[in-house]
Design an enzyme around this catalytic site. Structure first.
Site, PDB file in Angstrom:
ATOM      1  N   CYS A  84      -0.741   4.442   9.791  1.00  0.00           N
ATOM      2  CA  CYS A  84      -1.732   3.712  10.127  1.00  0.00           C
ATOM      3  C   CYS A  84      -2.311   4.408  11.354  1.00  0.00           C
ATOM      4  O   CYS A  84      -1.155   4.675  12.595  1.00  0.00           O
ATOM      5  CB  CYS A  84      -1.023   2.110  10.134  1.00  0.00           C
ATOM      6  SG  CYS A  84      -2.117   1.512  11.236  1.00  0.00           S
ATOM      7  N   ASP A 127       1.687   3.796   5.710  1.00  0.00           N
ATOM      8  CA  ASP A 127       1.164   3.492   4.644  1.00  0.00           C
ATOM      9  C   ASP A 127       0.851   4.604   3.283  1.00  0.00           C
ATOM     10  O   ASP A 127       1.053   5.450   3.048  1.00  0.00           O
ATOM     11  CB  ASP A 127      -0.783   3.672   4.597  1.00  0.00           C
ATOM     12  CG  ASP A 127      -1.477   3.121   5.946  1.00  0.00           C
ATOM     13  OD1 ASP A 127      -0.539   1.824   5.896  1.00  0.00           O
ATOM     14  OD2 ASP A 127      -1.778   3.249   6.634  1.00  0.00           O
TER      15      ASP A 127
END
Ligand SMILES: [Ca+2]
Ligand SMILES: [Ca+2]
Ligand SMILES: [Ca+2]
Ligand SMILES: [Ca+2]
Ligand SMILES: [Ca+2]
Ligand SMILES: [Ca+2]
Ligand SMILES: [Ca+2]
Ligand SMILES: [Ca+2]
Ligand SMILES: [Ca+2]
Ligand SMILES: [Ca+2]
Ligand SMILES: [Ca+2]
Ligand SMILES: [Ca+2]
Ligand SMILES: [Ca+2]
Ligand SMILES: [Ca+2]
Ligand SMILES: [Ca+2]
Ligand SMILES: [Ca+2]
Lengths: 152, 152, 152, 152, 152, 152, 152, 152, 152, 152
Positions: free
Chosen positions: A50, A57
């Protein structure tokens, strides 16, 4: 990035590239370039970072394309996707950028990518991009990824 | 909280109670108190608040019990669960507390609750509590709630 | 109710009985009474009335039993279940009462009933009753009815 | 019925037997008779006749057994099951009779049969029979056949 | 409502807004505005109030859109949806109003919303709205939300 | 039948109407009449009678429509559907007649109904009717009701 | 074959016809002949014989049609399909022949049949036939039969 | 390769051919050549070798075609597919080559093949090829093969 | 590793730890320490590195435990699991080590971990470890993770 | 067969062994030999030959074991299973023999194997073998392989 003239990564040990920028995407001649067909890659093992928090992520990616002169060499595709491991980008940007990089390198007749991201804050995002209208006379099954359902 | 002598909430308009503390749980006589059986309530519409952030939390709850002298009156159960809408508690605490409140009020032969919470930070939590070993000779199907699978 | 000596309902036209009280449950000799086995009936077409509002209620019922001297004749079982169409009873009561009526008429070695009721007020109720511990050496698969999941 | 001394049906053309009575069940030596294991046959193509109306009935059958000295030869099992095509019997009777015939011929350490019949009158019947308690130390997964759900 | 010039809600603590009217929807520039793609948000955690009874309602929402110059900032979307917690509106109205608010703020090339509401009185309602015909050459998978099935 | 001027059934006790002929279908103004959207009602609790045998029939119904000036009031829809409980009609007729009654009362821009009937004699019937081609630019997900599969 | 003037088979006992040639297909007037709709019959109980080996074959059939002046009477459809029990034909031939026989008798506006045959030699065959392009403005859900998956 | 004049492989013992080149594809006249229909073969038992490593590869294949004058004889199709057991080819090449060989031999009005390969390196590939646009007025259900989902 | 006396990671920004060795696992008092219950965490976002090739590995993890005096603080659990991102270990070792680290830190009454790893070379591995026999009177649903099925 | 002293096959190119007899099964020390846990391998890519017809057979295999001093090295397991490609054996024999070979080489505390074979003649066989009763205090989820369902 590997230039078109770099040696193929297939058949020799290659570490995971440190970033998408330095990852090569090898291509091999399409043995059936005189007809249209779709090749689909399903990549349930995608991870990036992220850009705001630095937290990991995760996504399930599905890529469909109609090759013209080139097929993507699948080991190099795997390494290219793995190179996002320490790369930071928003979901929308990351998904579309992967699609565009592939389209640029392979010059396919058509390509699309679906990015199905794991939920953050309870609300997952999916991203669907394609290069444009698919050629006529083509058969492209839908990707059929199960919708997110929360619990119960 | 409604005392045991309060009038039943069934058959008259009752607003959602402002908190679990003031919500009553009405009970009616068990018409088959001479035999053991299980009643299961499935409540996919549970919501409370996070005690740290104040953000809403969501859960799918399933409650199984073996009534002794009392059945829970289902309208009052629905109102009791709805009363958590502005209540703040952690997942583990909230789930077990609901189970204990029901057990205390109904004095059942046995009771269990499963709380299946929506993911936060990518990792959902489930909580499983029961009053103890179930009576022998009882039939209790598993709750069969689908496990969380993320995406893909 | 049809007495044990009433003529069988099988093989002649019989209208739906007006209530469970007047519905007969015919029985035929068990051709394998020298061994234990389970017969399961799945009845997804059950309906009765709510004793408070008079509105229709619906349920999916599953009945398992181990016959002793008698098998239930299935046409009469169907008519018996259909006779609840204008009968008013609470979910818990109705389910257990059906199980008990069958147990009384068939005198089986063991019997259980699962009642999976359609939701009212967002919260469905399931009821699970059996005559007691099943005989040893018996094979009884679980009923495997899908849990209620709301939406999504 | 083929006597134990009849030639095997495997390796030569054999028409479907006209009835279960004349169908043979061939057996071959168990190559692992010094250990316990389960063999499961799944037969989704079973059909017989209703003894009352003469109309065809259909079932999905699953047979589990622990061989002792003998394995059932699978071509003969297929022909035996196909021999019920013009045989009339009630569901309970038919299922248990198949189980018993196999148990008698194979003398297994343990055997069970599940008969999952297609609905008649809206209410399907399932029949579950076994020879008794399974030997200790055995692994027998449940048959996992999807429950009947009607529509919706 | 946050005006277009309000500071972003991302990166600082923001309580759940008291109503949709005062909730802001932040937007960020679309990094791929030179191509068409779909972004999908799945929101299984939506709740509002019934305007007639004041009781809570629940829905599973799915939003698809094709960004033009703006992406919705996802934290602000989450807060906007959470702001309906004490808002009263009918299902049809609420779903279409959310879609229109998003369309008005984002000025997307195309947007649709599916609202899958939990059953009331046994009959759930779904609502499907879009801004009009989708642009040509776009890939929009169906939302694939499981239909309501009651029980069994 | 309730005339257009009858008082609404919402907000007061109303018994189940004795037949579809005397059941009213209340309508309320469409709050978003300036745009096209689809509202879907899923009714898994439908029952009527067989006109030949008088036995109960069951169906799972799904209704989609695009409102013009009117929305159907959902309590009245529920009562209208419940009014078929003692009504006798063939499956094809019953399904299409419900669709036409709704279309006549609501004057929608478009409407369709799917009737998924429980099997009789082993062969279920489904009926699919719509008022005609749907308006362009509309989004109508398929109803996705699971096909009948018998057993196994 | 029953001539158009033969008495209906409904309402009287009729044995399974000995072959498709002698089976009648009764028809009744379409009560909604002034509109287009689809009726679907799902027949999971089809069996015929292999013309080469004489062994039984099994199929799951789904028939969709748009009636014009006639509906097929469903008892006669059931008997017609059951009449293939001792009929020998290849899968492709059998499926298309059933569709054509129905189309000839009913003179529908449109008809299609899907035959989903059980595997032989590990490779199942499906057959899909229709009378031609469906009328415009019609709603025809796909048949949605699960694809064959072997094991695992 | 078997020439068009070779004797049929059906009805006599034929070993698995040593390679696709020497495998024959027998054809039989289409009994319904005056109409369009689709025949689908599902082959979950395909295996070939990797041309780089010599390790076995596996695939689930689905073939759809509209016969013109010829049907493929299914025993010969099975043997043809089995002949790839010791054949080395890349996934894209192998799938398209099978489709082309069938199209060349059968001269169908239309044909497509879907190859769903087991994952290598975590990323499976699917290949979708067809001879071109399908004839108008044809019904071709999608193949509906479950997408790859990794774990969880 | 954070010592027991380190400040909690909750409520302040904490980057992903560089390795499991330096990651802290915070614990908070169990509010229901006077009763037994199970808490389940589902972590579909686990990744580590292969100790032989350095390539990324992925797993879906499920952890069940019965707290004694301590609950694991869930933000610290998330960070602990994320700390394996650049850690190299075999599947069996990695799974069991996570379970043991949690057991050591939390001193639970019982704990188990299931590790469901994504396939490598076509054959995925699952690992199931627990601290021993679970306390009597506990309710522990199975984890119900879908088995790996390859394709088709 | 590789003797216990042969060099490991991991980390160097190894062709598929020509038969199970010459295939080695490498083992590595168990890093958690002081505790009981289960390792599961799922092998959806198994193929062997029919000893009667020489035709290829296919199976989905699942192996669970509790290691004692040794873990199986997974590359060697893959090669061992691939070595059955030209090996002829009946389903029951082949499955149990694989289990026994693994048990002999690894000397595990417990081991089981499930063989789920693709159907032949319409009736698939499953084989379930284990070394005996599992050690107490062990957690062994069921293998959960979907039962064979034929069609529909
Ligand atoms: Ca599709
Ligand atoms: Ca849900
Ligand atoms: Ca269960
Ligand atoms: Ca079970
Ligand atoms: Ca099981
Ligand atoms: Ca189970
Ligand atoms: Ca249902
Ligand atoms: Ca779709
Ligand atoms: Ca769809
Ligand atoms: Ca569809
Ligand atoms: Ca498979
Ligand atoms: Ca489809
Ligand atoms: Ca996953
Ligand atoms: Ca379970
Ligand atoms: Ca289980
Ligand atoms: Ca079936």
């Amino acid at each position: 990035m590997t230039s078109p003239d770099s040696p193929m990564q297939l058949g020799r040990p290659v570490p995971v590239p440190e970033s998408p920028d330095v990852a090569g995407l090898d291509r091999v001649p399409n043995p059936h370039a005189d007809t249209d067909y779709v090749a689909r890659f399903t990549c349930p093992e995608f991870t990036s970072l992220c850009p705001v928090t630095g937290q990991p992520d995760f996504a399930h990616l599905v890529i469909d394309y109609v090759p013209d002169q080139w097929l993507v060499e699948s080991k190099s595709l795997k390494l290219f996707l793995a190179s996002f491991r320490n790369h930071a980008a928003f979901h929308e940007d990351c998904t579309v950028a992967i699609g565009r990089r592939l389209a640029s390198r392979l010059q396919p007749r058509w390509l699309r990518i679906g990015g199905y991201w794991y939920p953050r804050g309870g609300i997952p995002i999916d991203v669907f991009w394609q290069t444009g209208m698919a050629p006529a006379g083509l058969w492209i099954p839908d990707q059929g990824v199960a919708p997110y359902r929360g619990r119960g």
